[in-house]
Design a protein around this motif. Structure first.
Motif, mmCIF file in Angstrom:
data_model
loop_
_atom_site.group_PDB
_atom_site.id
_atom_site.type_symbol
_atom_site.label_atom_id
_atom_site.label_comp_id
_atom_site.label_asym_id
_atom_site.label_seq_id
_atom_site.Cartn_x
_atom_site.Cartn_y
_atom_site.Cartn_z
ATOM 1 N N LYS A 1 0.816 -1.227 0.000
ATOM 2 C CA LYS A 1 0.000 0.000 0.000
ATOM 3 C C LYS A 1 0.847 1.275 0.000
ATOM 4 O O LYS A 1 0.479 2.280 0.588
ATOM 5 N N GLN A 2 1.989 1.200 -0.668
ATOM 6 C CA GLN A 2 2.856 2.361 -0.820
ATOM 7 C C GLN A 2 2.612 3.053 -2.156
ATOM 8 O O GLN A 2 2.975 4.207 -2.330
ATOM 9 N N SER A 3 2.021 2.343 -3.087
ATOM 10 C CA SER A 3 1.842 2.838 -4.444
ATOM 11 C C SER A 3 0.594 3.717 -4.560
ATOM 12 O O SER A 3 -0.484 3.325 -4.124
ATOM 13 N N SER A 4 0.767 4.889 -5.167
ATOM 14 C CA SER A 4 -0.357 5.784 -5.418
ATOM 15 C C SER A 4 -0.821 5.719 -6.871
ATOM 16 O O SER A 4 -1.925 6.147 -7.187
ATOM 17 N N LEU A 5 0.039 5.220 -7.739
ATOM 18 C CA LEU A 5 -0.272 5.098 -9.163
ATOM 19 C C LEU A 5 0.672 4.072 -9.766
ATOM 20 O O LEU A 5 1.848 4.021 -9.406
ATOM 21 N N VAL A 6 0.153 3.267 -10.693
ATOM 22 C CA VAL A 6 0.971 2.289 -11.400
ATOM 23 C C VAL A 6 0.950 2.631 -12.883
ATOM 24 O O VAL A 6 -0.099 2.909 -13.459
#
Length: 104
Positions: free
Chosen positions: A31-36
């Protein structure tokens, strides 16, 4: 994508706010990613895996140019999957990439 989008992506890389490949998948899971971001030449198997993780963890995603272009831009060997791990950069990239409330 336009020039401003890729300039911002390059800035995020220089600021050490992105991860690539398997580390990008870990960032989604943690849950560190804000966008892929994934390139348009990612394999079908990898794409399926990425999209499943994004859907499960509710992370927005965007398809970008081919890996050759992105790899040269970021001065990396092969780039096909990128996790943006900063909310500010992610918000700006979403705006420039045309993502609003829905996934794209």
């Amino acid at each position: 994508m336009d020039k401003a989008f890729y300039q911002l992506l390059s800035l995020a890389y220089k600021a050490n706010k992105i991860q690539f490949g398997e580390k990008a998948l870990e960032a989604i899971k943690n849950k560190q990613s804000s966008l892929v971001l994934f390139t348009n030449d990612i394999s079908d198997k990898s794409l399926k895996r990425v999209l499943e993780k994004c859907e499960f963890y509710n992370v927005k995603y965007l398809e970008i140019d081919d890996s050759t272009f992105v790899s040269k831009l970021l001065n990396k060997k092969i780039v096909k999957l990128i996790s943006i791990n900063d909310k500010g950069f992610a918000k700006s990239l979403k705006e420039k990439g045309g993502i609003e409330d829905g996934k794209k």
